[in-house]
Design a protein around this motif. Structure first.
Motif, PDB file in Angstrom:
ATOM      1  N   PRO A 133       0.817  -1.227   0.000  1.00 44.63           N
ATOM      2  CA  PRO A 133       0.000   0.000   0.000  1.00 44.63           C
ATOM      3  C   PRO A 133       0.846   1.271   0.000  1.00 44.63           C
ATOM      4  CG  PRO A 133      -0.947  -1.618   1.469  1.00 44.63           C
ATOM      5  CD  PRO A 133       0.365  -2.186   1.015  1.00 44.63           C
ATOM      6  N   SER A 176      -4.305  -1.355  -3.144  1.00 46.65           N
ATOM      7  CA  SER A 176      -5.342  -1.472  -2.130  1.00 46.65           C
ATOM      8  C   SER A 176      -6.116  -2.762  -2.333  1.00 46.65           C
ATOM      9  CB  SER A 176      -6.301  -0.286  -2.199  1.00 46.65           C
ATOM     10  OG  SER A 176      -7.379  -0.456  -1.304  1.00 46.65           O
ATOM     11  N   THR A 198       1.679   3.270  -3.197  1.00 45.84           N
ATOM     12  CA  THR A 198       0.665   4.081  -3.851  1.00 45.84           C
ATOM     13  C   THR A 198       1.200   5.482  -4.113  1.00 45.84           C
ATOM     14  OG1 THR A 198      -1.172   2.854  -2.877  1.00 45.84           O
ATOM     15  CG2 THR A 198      -1.608   5.123  -3.591  1.00 45.84           C
TER      16      THR A 198
END
Length: 120
Positions: free
Chosen positions: A87, A119, A90
């Protein structure tokens, strides 16, 4: 010289997508290629780079061992293979290329950025 990045999108943790960045224009040489990323509220950071025509590579500590930068010289395309995404990967990913045009003019070009969202 224009750069067009592609390959981003929504991916699940652990997946391994690949980003591409196609360079177009009157290119004579591409001696340095790099990928940067910028997460919301953070500064743009260098993720990976290659210099000396691709023979020397450098990676951020956070991605070393998971990401691989490469290029397809025949197509003037830069690649970033991302493995085991987390994550915290990102961000908007940007490609950068430096080199020389056939008119012997140096260029330092940026792609438009491609969003990668990790995600579940």
């Amino acid at each position: 010289v224009q750069l067009q990045a592609s390959g981003g999108g929504l991916v699940q943790p652990g997946e391994s997508p690949r980003l591409s960045c196609a360079a177009t224009g009157n290119i004579f040489s591409l001696y340095s290629a790099a990928w940067y990323r910028q997460a919301p509220g953070q500064e743009r950071e260098l993720v990976a780079s290659d210099t000396r025509g691709g023979s020397v590579t450098n990676y951020a500590d956070s991605v070393r061992g998971r990401f691989t930068i490469s290029r397809d010289s025949s197509k003037n395309t830069m690649l970033l293979k991302m493995n085991s995404l987390k994550p915290e990967d990102t961000a908007v990913y940007y490609c950068n290329a430096q080199g020389m045009t056939r008119e012997l003019i140096e260029y330092d070009s940026w792609g438009q950025g491609t969003q990668v969202t990790v995600s579940s």
